[in-house]
Design a protein around this motif. Structure first.
Motif: not given
Length: 360
Positions: A79-83, A132-138, A224-233
């Motif tokens: 994922a990418f965090d443009l914020s 379920r929004i692309d990380s670039f857009i979100a 749990p993919v969702r949970r670990y992605t939230v951890y990363a953000f």
């Protein structure tokens, strides 16, 4: 009776040598840093190889390095965090708003901003994974909202401390020295080592890499993919909040638009770093090396008298090169050029099959 064969008589496992291309990919960037430093030292012997230049590099590149490490964590999960730039701007003006106008003790103001950064990261992760929004857009959308909040907090102007200035202990967070070196360099070093330990030595880091390399496979082995992605953000937001504190201590004036200047260098460092040390995998030490390459290159170009427009040209060209090299390294990794670098063992299952519920 025939004696069992001894271990010395058993066939030994053949020693696998790493190909030369892997060594060049892993250590080419650190070597380039040394070459650039030596080259500029020969061309500019009076100004470049000096203590002042080293101090300037450590002071000016500490915040970009921290932000590049923040960008690295979501990239591990794909994922990418443009914020990041917007979050940095909001964090640094909030610290000054709380200290200057709110009369908060500066330690509490810093802790509140860092914790808020983690909450913003959680929000980004939830929007990306559960929305379920692309990380670039979100993250571009949430970053734009943070920029709006920054404008509302500052009223479009700057936050300037009164005649008494900011507390000396607060500004010393950035301006002081330790062991003869600028203290911000030690923040970067400690953060990079901590991220390296988490990503390379702890199960959490291995799960994040599996999520980034193959989310479907991660789900099949019970991660749990969702949970670990939230951890990363969340980790990224936490680091951004810390970078905002450092920026406030450095600038000592709240500028609502200053954070955007750090967005491109952060992603250039993170993406270029994924081509070093462990090619094809975003990693903290590689990011640190990439920031060093960029810092040495920009400093040398600046001392040669280059025009101001060479800086965005340098970052833009390096970004394209970094993305291309990162994609090439990732393709080599997926096709088996270095399969030992991708751990795919399933996590220990807990009561409900969730690896995070496993007993220690």
């Amino acid at each position: 009776m025939t004696a069992p064969p001894s271990s010395s008589s058993s066939p030994s496992r053949p020693h696998r040598r790493r190909p030369a291309g892997h060594l060049v990919g892993a250590y080419g960037l650190p070597a380039l840093t040394v070459v650039l430093f030596l080259t500029f030292s020969l061309v500019l012997p009076r100004t470049f190889p000096t203590r002042d230049t080293v101090d300037s590099l450590l002071y000016t590149q500490s915040i970009p390095a921290v932000l590049a490490l923040a960008a690295t964590v979501p990239i591990v999960t794909g994922a990418f965090d443009l914020s990041l730039g917007y979050g940095l701007g909001l964090a640094h003006v909030m610290v000054l708003r709380l200290v200057v106008d709110g009369r908060w003790p500066w330690p509490w103001a810093c802790l509140a901003v860092i914790a808020s950064g983690a909450l913003v990261g959680v929000l980004n992760g939830v929007v990306v994974e559960y929305g379920r929004i692309d990380s670039f857009i979100a993250t571009l959308g949430t970053g734009s909202m943070m920029y709006a909040v920054t404008g509302w907090v500052t009223g479009g102007g700057r936050i300037v401390p009164g005649p008494q200035g900011l507390p000396a202990a607060f500004t010393d967070l950035y301006d002081s020295r330790f062991l003869g070196l600028p203290v911000p360099a030690f923040y970067v070093l400690v953060l990079a080592v901590a991220l390296w330990l988490v990503l390379q030595r702890l199960p959490l880091g291995r799960y994040l890499y599996v999520v980034g390399s193959n989310p479907r496979a991660a789900e099949l082995v019970g991660i749990p993919v969702r949970r670990y992605t939230v951890y990363a953000f969340a980790a990224s937001g936490l680091i951004v909040g810390f970078a905002g504190v450092l920026l406030a201590a450095q600038q000592q004036i709240g500028n609502p638009s200053v954070g955007l200047d750090y967005l491109l260098p952060a992603f250039v460092g993170a993406l270029l770093g994924s081509t070093a040390i462990q090619p094809g995998r975003p990693n903290a030490l590689g990011t640190l090396v990439a920031v060093a390459v960029l810092a040495v290159g920009l400093t040398g170009i600046g001392q040669l008298g280059a025009d101001f427009w060479t800086i965005p040209l340098f970052y833009g060209g390096t970004l394209l090169l970094a993305v291309g090299l990162a994609g090439y390294s990732a393709r080599r990794l997926r096709t088996g050029a270095d399969m030992s670098a991708v751990p795919l063992e399933p996590p220990p299952a807990g009561r409900d099959g969730d690896p995070t519920d496993a007993a220690p």
